[in-house]
Design a protein around this motif. Structure first.
Motif, PDB file in Angstrom:
ATOM      1  N   THR A   1      11.987  11.325  -5.006  1.00 45.73           N
ATOM      2  CA  THR A   1      13.387  11.067  -4.699  1.00 45.73           C
ATOM      3  C   THR A   1      13.866   9.809  -5.419  1.00 45.73           C
ATOM      4  OG1 THR A   1      12.845   9.750  -2.736  1.00 45.73           O
ATOM      5  CG2 THR A   1      13.180  12.137  -2.420  1.00 45.73           C
ATOM      6  N   PRO A   2      15.158   9.725  -5.743  1.00 39.34           N
ATOM      7  CA  PRO A   2      15.679   8.509  -6.386  1.00 39.34           C
ATOM      8  C   PRO A   2      15.410   7.249  -5.572  1.00 39.34           C
ATOM      9  CG  PRO A   2      17.291  10.293  -6.516  1.00 39.34           C
ATOM     10  CD  PRO A   2      16.189  10.783  -5.631  1.00 39.34           C
ATOM     11  N   THR A   3      15.461   7.358  -4.238  1.00 41.70           N
ATOM     12  CA  THR A   3      15.210   6.192  -3.390  1.00 41.70           C
ATOM     13  C   THR A   3      13.800   5.669  -3.579  1.00 41.70           C
ATOM     14  OG1 THR A   3      16.788   6.975  -1.735  1.00 41.70           O
ATOM     15  CG2 THR A   3      15.169   5.352  -1.007  1.00 41.70           C
ATOM     16  N   ALA A   4      12.824   6.580  -3.587  1.00 49.06           N
ATOM     17  CA  ALA A   4      11.430   6.161  -3.749  1.00 49.06           C
ATOM     18  C   ALA A   4      11.165   5.625  -5.151  1.00 49.06           C
ATOM     19  CB  ALA A   4      10.500   7.328  -3.441  1.00 49.06           C
TER      20      ALA A   4
ATOM     21  N   TYR B   1       0.869  -1.180   0.000  1.00 49.05           N
ATOM     22  CA  TYR B   1       0.000   0.000   0.000  1.00 49.05           C
ATOM     23  C   TYR B   1       0.905   1.228   0.000  1.00 49.05           C
ATOM     24  CZ  TYR B   1      -3.675   3.132   1.932  1.00 49.05           C
ATOM     25  OH  TYR B   1      -4.580   4.139   2.150  1.00 49.05           O
ATOM     26  N   ASN B   2       0.902   1.968  -1.093  1.00 41.13           N
ATOM     27  CA  ASN B   2       1.809   3.110  -1.242  1.00 41.13           C
ATOM     28  C   ASN B   2       1.272   4.320  -0.477  1.00 41.13           C
ATOM     29  OD1 ASN B   2       3.550   5.126  -2.013  1.00 41.13           O
ATOM     30  ND2 ASN B   2       2.993   5.108  -4.176  1.00 41.13           N
ATOM     31  N   ARG B   3       1.953   4.671   0.619  1.00 38.66           N
ATOM     32  CA  ARG B   3       1.579   5.864   1.383  1.00 38.66           C
ATOM     33  C   ARG B   3       2.789   6.765   1.606  1.00 38.66           C
ATOM     34  NH1 ARG B   3      -3.617   7.427   1.568  1.00 38.66           N
ATOM     35  NH2 ARG B   3      -2.886   8.849   3.182  1.00 38.66           N
ATOM     36  N   ILE B   4       3.701   6.828   0.627  1.00 40.24           N
ATOM     37  CA  ILE B   4       4.767   7.832   0.702  1.00 40.24           C
ATOM     38  C   ILE B   4       4.086   9.189   0.841  1.00 40.24           C
ATOM     39  CG2 ILE B   4       6.654   8.925  -0.557  1.00 40.24           C
ATOM     40  CD1 ILE B   4       7.286   6.223  -1.787  1.00 40.24           C
ATOM     41  N   PRO B   5       4.445   9.971   1.869  1.00 44.11           N
ATOM     42  CA  PRO B   5       3.552  11.046   2.315  1.00 44.11           C
ATOM     43  C   PRO B   5       3.559  12.341   1.511  1.00 44.11           C
ATOM     44  CG  PRO B   5       5.482  10.948   3.719  1.00 44.11           C
ATOM     45  CD  PRO B   5       5.581   9.777   2.779  1.00 44.11           C
ATOM     46  N   THR B   6       4.576  12.603   0.702  1.00 49.43           N
ATOM     47  CA  THR B   6       4.604  13.866  -0.039  1.00 49.43           C
ATOM     48  C   THR B   6       5.080  13.635  -1.466  1.00 49.43           C
ATOM     49  OG1 THR B   6       6.907  14.440   0.500  1.00 49.43           O
ATOM     50  CG2 THR B   6       5.207  15.106   2.097  1.00 49.43           C
ATOM     51  N   ARG B   7       4.738  14.586  -2.325  1.00 47.11           N
ATOM     52  CA  ARG B   7       5.204  14.505  -3.706  1.00 47.11           C
ATOM     53  C   ARG B   7       6.724  14.591  -3.784  1.00 47.11           C
ATOM     54  NH1 ARG B   7       0.089  16.624  -4.199  1.00 47.11           N
ATOM     55  NH2 ARG B   7      -1.094  15.947  -6.036  1.00 47.11           N
ATOM     56  N   ASN B   8       7.324  15.431  -2.951  1.00 47.67           N
ATOM     57  CA  ASN B   8       8.788  15.571  -2.978  1.00 47.67           C
ATOM     58  C   ASN B   8       9.468  14.264  -2.611  1.00 47.67           C
ATOM     59  OD1 ASN B   8       8.755  18.248  -3.790  1.00 47.67           O
ATOM     60  ND2 ASN B   8       8.842  19.054  -1.707  1.00 47.67           N
ATOM     61  N   LEU B   9       8.982  13.585  -1.581  1.00 46.88           N
ATOM     62  CA  LEU B   9       9.573  12.301  -1.206  1.00 46.88           C
ATOM     63  C   LEU B   9       9.326  11.252  -2.282  1.00 46.88           C
ATOM     64  CD1 LEU B   9       8.812  11.997   2.624  1.00 46.88           C
ATOM     65  CD2 LEU B   9      11.071  12.030   1.543  1.00 46.88           C
TER      66      LEU B   9
END
Length: 431
Positions: free
Chosen positions: A160-163, A149-157
């Motif tokens: 990122t290359p990691t995301a 379940y993708n909940r990376i919290p911000t557009r900036n994060l």
């Protein structure tokens, strides 16, 4: 799992090392006594040993289901919440993560928080995080999730290359995930404008000097929205005023207003206050009110068995002097039925039905554009005094609904959808 029995995933320390094992209760032993216990239980991608008899203390325990499938013991299911990585152990809304982990525990489903940096195809066990107390989280070696379940919290994060690497690796590893990314307002508006649902979209266009001027002349009030914005940050409202034009700007949860005596001054002020990046114009519509303040309808939708369903409908009422209805910006909630019945009386059921039919039609159109990779979304909808329905925004990562019953159903729906995409992508592992 068919004919499943209760068990536990447990973690314990031995010789300074954190180890994972499976524990089964007496009921399990009695039911499956005729089956010889193999060396362990297949949990997602790894075979986890039975807990040694001499281990009595555990660092962490989590209920799961265990069943016999052909010649193997299988346990699970195992799901992960994809979170941001950075200078903390993980980034995201910990309250939302906590609630979903708690719901997973009730459903005997192991759910853990997975920082994007932990996604590594070279490792069979990934470092995930579980809640162990008020505000306390513990890192554990965890099986790879069977769905994410993708909940990376911000557009900036998320950019990122990691995301980006994490999402690409999950795809390579054939681990299904929803939702793939944040929506872009301009893209969503274009999708809607090219479909029959365009009739629900207020006049919308890219920001330009002439375009803003013409739209103000026709509609008198126009919203300027950042394509990649969230929680109302950066939204502006331009309205005709006896002194010229009024420009209201929402930033950092507060609203400031300016008067421009002519259009050239207004356009200059827009340039000074807009956020970097693309903006879209959208005609403001007269909306029904609650307690003499504008309100809109926040609708949560989730997909079950391939079909979109309305989970719940809430009302968000604009705060004092605010140009948006977001609760963090001073807005507050109201009961959808109370608002609709106040305005439409006996015709309320017809308006409710029209609202639900509209959001379901919109969801299907948007989902097709994203090749059916979506599992949930929320929509901001408006209703005008004549009962017409208007579409304002769609969000692929909805904020937590303040209504307890809607929030509870949303958690259950997330687990149901994770189970569905897990089942669709299931591949029998080699033991």
């Amino acid at each position: 799992m068919s004919d499943a029995m209760n068990g536990e995933l447990v973690w314990y320390r031995k010789n300074g090392e954190l180890r994972m094992a499976v524990r089964a209760g007496a009921a399990f032993t009695r039911k499956f006594a005729q089956h010889p216990q193999a060396s362990g239980v297949r949990v997602a991608n790894v075979e986890v040993p039975w807990v040694p008899r001499d281990v009595r203390q555990f660092v962490y325990r989590h209920p799961i289901q265990i069943a016999r499938q052909e010649d193997a013991w299988v346990g699970g299911p195992v799901f992960a919440i994809l979170a941001g990585s950075g200078n903390k152990i993980f980034h995201g809304n910990r309250g939302e993560y906590r609630d979903l982990l708690r719901e997973g525990r009730r459903a005997r489903t192991f759910v853990y928080v997975l920082p994007a940096a932990s996604v590594n195809p070279a490792d069979d066990l990934w470092r995930g995080y579980v809640r162990v107390g008020t505000g306390a989280w513990m890192g554990l070696p965890c099986p790879r999730p069977e769905a994410v379940y993708n909940r990376i919290p911000t557009r900036n994060l998320e950019r990122t290359p990691t995301a980006e690497r994490a999402r690409a690796l999950l795809n390579v590893l054939a681990i299904p995930m929803f939702n793939p990314s944040y929506f872009n307002k301009a893209e969503i508006y274009q999708v809607v404008a090219n479909a029959p649902v365009r009739r629900f979209l207020p006049e919308t266009a890219g920001l330009s000097k002439l375009g803003l001027y013409n739209m103000i002349q026709v509609h008198r009030s126009v919203y300027l929205k950042p394509s990649g914005g969230s929680v109302g940050h950066g939204i502006m409202l331009v309205s005709q005023d006896p002194e010229g034009y009024r420009l209201s700007v929402m930033k950092s949860s507060s609203c400031r207003s300016f008067i421009a005596s002519n259009y050239e001054t207004l356009w200059k002020a827009v340039g000074q206050h807009k956020l970097p990046g693309r903006y879209v114009l959208q005609a403001a519509k007269p909306l029904i009110t609650w307690q003499d303040r504008p309100c809109d309808f926040r609708v949560l939708l989730q997909k079950h068995d391939g079909e979109w369903q309305v989970v719940g409908v809430g009302v968000r009422v604009a705060g004092d002097g605010a140009i948006t209805t977001h609760v963090p910006n001073g807005g507050h909630i109201a009961a959808a039925d109370a608002v609709i019945d106040k305005w439409f009386g006996k015709g309320g059921d017809r308006v409710r039905r029209r609202l639900e039919e509209t959001v379901l039609e919109m969801a299907r159109v948007i989902d097709r554009h994203y090749t059916a990779l979506l599992g949930e979304m929320s929509m901001d909808m408006g209703i005008d005094p004549q009962g017409n329905i208007w579409f304002f925004e769609a969000n692929s990562k909805p904020m937590k609904f303040d209504e307890p019953e809607i929030h509870k159903r949303s958690l259950q729906g997330v687990l149901e959808h994770l189970n569905e995409i897990r089942a669709r992508h299931a591949v029998q592992p080699e033991l």
